[in-house]
Design a protein around this motif. Structure first.
Motif, mmCIF file in Angstrom:
data_model
loop_
_atom_site.group_PDB
_atom_site.id
_atom_site.type_symbol
_atom_site.label_atom_id
_atom_site.label_comp_id
_atom_site.label_asym_id
_atom_site.label_seq_id
_atom_site.Cartn_x
_atom_site.Cartn_y
_atom_site.Cartn_z
ATOM 1 N N HIS A 174 0.827 -1.211 0.000
ATOM 2 C CA HIS A 174 0.000 0.000 0.000
ATOM 3 C C HIS A 174 0.859 1.258 0.000
ATOM 4 C CE1 HIS A 174 -3.011 2.967 1.195
ATOM 5 N NE2 HIS A 174 -2.226 3.284 2.229
ATOM 6 N N TRP A 175 1.844 1.290 0.872
ATOM 7 C CA TRP A 175 2.669 2.491 0.976
ATOM 8 C C TRP A 175 3.660 2.609 -0.185
ATOM 9 C CZ3 TRP A 175 1.346 6.570 3.404
ATOM 10 C CH2 TRP A 175 0.518 6.474 4.530
ATOM 11 N N ILE A 176 4.067 1.500 -0.727
ATOM 12 C CA ILE A 176 4.904 1.568 -1.935
ATOM 13 C C ILE A 176 4.114 2.201 -3.066
ATOM 14 C CG2 ILE A 176 6.072 0.216 -3.725
ATOM 15 C CD1 ILE A 176 6.865 -1.791 -1.547
ATOM 16 N N GLN A 177 2.845 1.782 -3.221
ATOM 17 C CA GLN A 177 2.010 2.346 -4.284
ATOM 18 C C GLN A 177 1.740 3.822 -4.049
ATOM 19 O OE1 GLN A 177 1.144 0.702 -7.165
ATOM 20 N NE2 GLN A 177 0.659 2.821 -7.721
ATOM 21 N N ARG A 178 1.488 4.186 -2.788
ATOM 22 C CA ARG A 178 1.275 5.609 -2.461
ATOM 23 C C ARG A 178 2.506 6.435 -2.825
ATOM 24 N NH1 ARG A 178 -2.270 6.842 2.044
ATOM 25 N NH2 ARG A 178 -1.283 8.913 2.005
ATOM 26 N N PHE A 179 3.668 5.887 -2.536
ATOM 27 C CA PHE A 179 4.920 6.587 -2.849
ATOM 28 C C PHE A 179 5.106 6.737 -4.357
ATOM 29 C CE2 PHE A 179 9.630 6.070 -3.623
ATOM 30 C CZ PHE A 179 9.991 7.360 -3.249
ATOM 31 N N LEU A 180 4.817 5.688 -5.109
ATOM 32 C CA LEU A 180 4.958 5.742 -6.568
ATOM 33 C C LEU A 180 3.988 6.759 -7.165
ATOM 34 C CD1 LEU A 180 5.343 1.929 -7.322
ATOM 35 C CD2 LEU A 180 7.143 3.666 -7.414
ATOM 36 N N ASP A 181 2.775 6.841 -6.622
ATOM 37 C CA ASP A 181 1.820 7.848 -7.085
ATOM 38 C C ASP A 181 2.340 9.253 -6.794
ATOM 39 O OD1 ASP A 181 0.124 5.890 -7.973
ATOM 40 O OD2 ASP A 181 -1.165 5.916 -6.181
ATOM 41 N N TYR A 182 2.947 9.397 -5.621
ATOM 42 C CA TYR A 182 3.543 10.685 -5.252
ATOM 43 C C TYR A 182 4.648 11.079 -6.239
ATOM 44 C CZ TYR A 182 6.980 13.548 -2.698
ATOM 45 O OH TYR A 182 7.899 14.504 -2.352
ATOM 46 N N LEU A 183 5.488 10.100 -6.599
ATOM 47 C CA LEU A 183 6.558 10.378 -7.563
ATOM 48 C C LEU A 183 5.995 10.767 -8.917
ATOM 49 C CD1 LEU A 183 9.149 7.508 -6.881
ATOM 50 C CD2 LEU A 183 9.333 9.899 -6.193
ATOM 51 N N ARG A 184 4.996 10.040 -9.371
ATOM 52 C CA ARG A 184 4.453 10.261 -10.714
ATOM 53 C C ARG A 184 3.697 11.583 -10.821
ATOM 54 N NH1 ARG A 184 2.778 4.567 -10.203
ATOM 55 N NH2 ARG A 184 4.226 3.282 -11.401
ATOM 56 N N TYR A 185 2.846 11.871 -9.838
ATOM 57 C CA TYR A 185 1.889 12.963 -9.999
ATOM 58 C C TYR A 185 2.266 14.247 -9.278
ATOM 59 C CZ TYR A 185 -0.743 8.922 -11.588
ATOM 60 O OH TYR A 185 -1.122 7.778 -12.250
ATOM 61 N N GLU A 186 3.027 14.141 -8.180
ATOM 62 C CA GLU A 186 3.455 15.353 -7.478
ATOM 63 C C GLU A 186 4.877 15.754 -7.859
ATOM 64 O OE1 GLU A 186 2.573 15.951 -3.332
ATOM 65 O OE2 GLU A 186 1.105 14.321 -3.341
ATOM 66 N N ARG A 187 5.762 14.779 -7.835
ATOM 67 C CA ARG A 187 7.149 15.067 -8.207
ATOM 68 C C ARG A 187 7.356 15.038 -9.709
ATOM 69 N NH1 ARG A 187 11.021 13.974 -4.264
ATOM 70 N NH2 ARG A 187 12.506 14.600 -5.877
ATOM 71 N N VAL A 188 6.440 14.433 -10.440
ATOM 72 C CA VAL A 188 6.527 14.268 -11.893
ATOM 73 C C VAL A 188 7.885 13.653 -12.278
ATOM 74 C CG1 VAL A 188 5.998 15.353 -14.126
ATOM 75 C CG2 VAL A 188 5.187 16.419 -12.023
ATOM 76 N N THR A 246 12.770 6.470 -13.432
ATOM 77 C CA THR A 246 13.010 6.587 -11.993
ATOM 78 C C THR A 246 11.966 5.811 -11.203
ATOM 79 O OG1 THR A 246 14.062 8.757 -12.216
ATOM 80 C CG2 THR A 246 13.141 8.211 -10.062
ATOM 81 N N CYS A 247 10.698 5.974 -11.586
ATOM 82 C CA CYS A 247 9.620 5.275 -10.881
ATOM 83 C C CYS A 247 9.804 3.762 -10.952
ATOM 84 C CB CYS A 247 8.269 5.667 -11.480
ATOM 85 S SG CYS A 247 7.826 7.398 -11.193
ATOM 86 N N LYS A 248 10.189 3.278 -12.126
ATOM 87 C CA LYS A 248 10.379 1.839 -12.309
ATOM 88 C C LYS A 248 11.520 1.329 -11.443
ATOM 89 C CE LYS A 248 10.931 -1.625 -15.970
ATOM 90 N NZ LYS A 248 11.100 -1.840 -17.430
ATOM 91 N N ASN A 249 12.617 2.067 -11.410
ATOM 92 C CA ASN A 249 13.766 1.657 -10.594
ATOM 93 C C ASN A 249 13.433 1.659 -9.101
ATOM 94 O OD1 ASN A 249 15.499 1.165 -12.718
ATOM 95 N ND2 ASN A 249 16.411 3.202 -12.687
ATOM 96 N N TYR A 250 12.716 2.706 -8.657
ATOM 97 C CA TYR A 250 12.346 2.790 -7.242
ATOM 98 C C TYR A 250 11.390 1.659 -6.878
ATOM 99 C CZ TYR A 250 14.561 7.312 -6.310
ATOM 100 O OH TYR A 250 15.473 8.311 -6.107
#
Length: 303
Positions: free
Chosen positions: A11-25, A30-34
């Motif tokens: 759950h928190w991994i997905q939340r973090f990935l969403d944060y990277l994609r949509y807030e940090r752009v 990078t998202c795939k590696n993380y």
């Protein structure tokens, strides 16, 4: 690991990935590696991690140490650690963690890549400039002095006429930390500098103190020297991957291979610390073995 803890981790991994994609752009790369790092980490640490609140610095150290033991390169380990640090910062922001457990974990040191040196045949090929044009004579003198003395590029372009003693075959150099040292040079460098000085007046004004001057009748810049070296390397059939630092490194390597005297080479290069010289230069194993056999009292091996 039961499905409930696994779901909490995911759950928190997905939340973090969403944060990277949509807030940090962040980039998809990078998202795939993380994502790959975090998924792998959560699987490896499954027996310790019922949820991310249980994350401890020791778990991260254990993970990085195991990857290092498996032979993962230092650069890859640093990327994994960077991903974990970013994720922990996110969990800290979200109130899941009270502190960042990754902050106290030291990244493994990356080995400094050694600059490639040129072998003696390549250097002879470069220095075999058969041209009496003033620019060619100047360039030959520059390259000969580089290889003969191991100067830094900044030191070479800073040379004044009065700093070169042709009779003693020495050059006085002001290096890093404003420290002055005397560096010897050989006959071929002396002859090349003499030939250049004979025609230097065609480019240098009477009041110009610089040893090496450009067509603009002023002290040469580091960029100009780099460009001329690349040009001559191509002309002499060596490609264009030749730069002043390669000549300095070749000087150091060849001196060490011939003498084995690390301290002397340290002085010639103007290194404040011997450790810098040790990283900067390298000896082939056969030479090291030969020096060891001759020097160590218990090194006598069977003929």
């Amino acid at each position: 690991m039961s499905s409930k803890p696994a779901a909490a981790l995911e759950h928190w991994i997905q939340r973090f990935l969403d944060y990277l994609r949509y807030e940090r752009v962040s980039s998809p790369h990078t998202c795939k590696n993380y994502q790959r790092t975090l998924n792998h980490f959560s699987i490896e640490m499954a027996e310790h991690l019922p949820d991310w609140q249980a994350l401890k610095p020791s778990y991260i150290r254990e993970y990085i140490s195991e990857l290092s033991f498996q032979g993962l390169a230092a650069s890859s380990l640093n990327l994994r650690l960077s991903a974990l640090r970013s994720f922990c910062r996110f969990l800290l922001r979200e109130g899941v963690l009270q502190s960042n457990p990754a902050d106290g974990v030291q990244a493994p040191k990356q080995a400094k890549p050694l600059p490639k040196n040129m072998d003696v045949d390549e250097l002879n090929q470069l220095l075999d400039i058969q041209d009496d044009d003033p620019l060619a004579l100047r360039d030959k003198a520059i390259f000969e002095l580089f290889y003969a003395s191991g100067l830094r590029l900044a030191e070479l372009v800073s040379l004044d006429m009065v700093m070169v003693d042709l009779r003693e075959q020495e050059v006085r150099v002001t290096g890093k930390g404003n420290k002055t040292r005397i560096v010897p040079f050989g006959k071929q460098a002396r002859d090349a500098i003499k030939a250049w000085i004979k025609v230097r007046g065609e480019l240098a004004p009477a009041d110009e103190s610089a040893l090496f001057v450009s067509q603009r009748r002023q002290r040469m810049s580091p960029r100009s020297v780099e460009a001329r070296l690349k040009l001559w390397a191509k002309i002499q059939g060596l490609g264009d991957n030749v730069h002043p630092h390669k000549l300095r490194h070749s000087f150091a390597t060849h001196m060490l291979e011939s003498s084995g005297d690390l301290r002397a080479v340290q002085e010639l290069l103007g290194h404040a610390n011997l450790s810098t010289t040790q990283v900067y230069t390298h000896l082939d194993f056969n030479h090291l073995a030969e020096v060891y056999d001759k020097a160590h009292p218990r090194a006598k091996r069977k003929e």
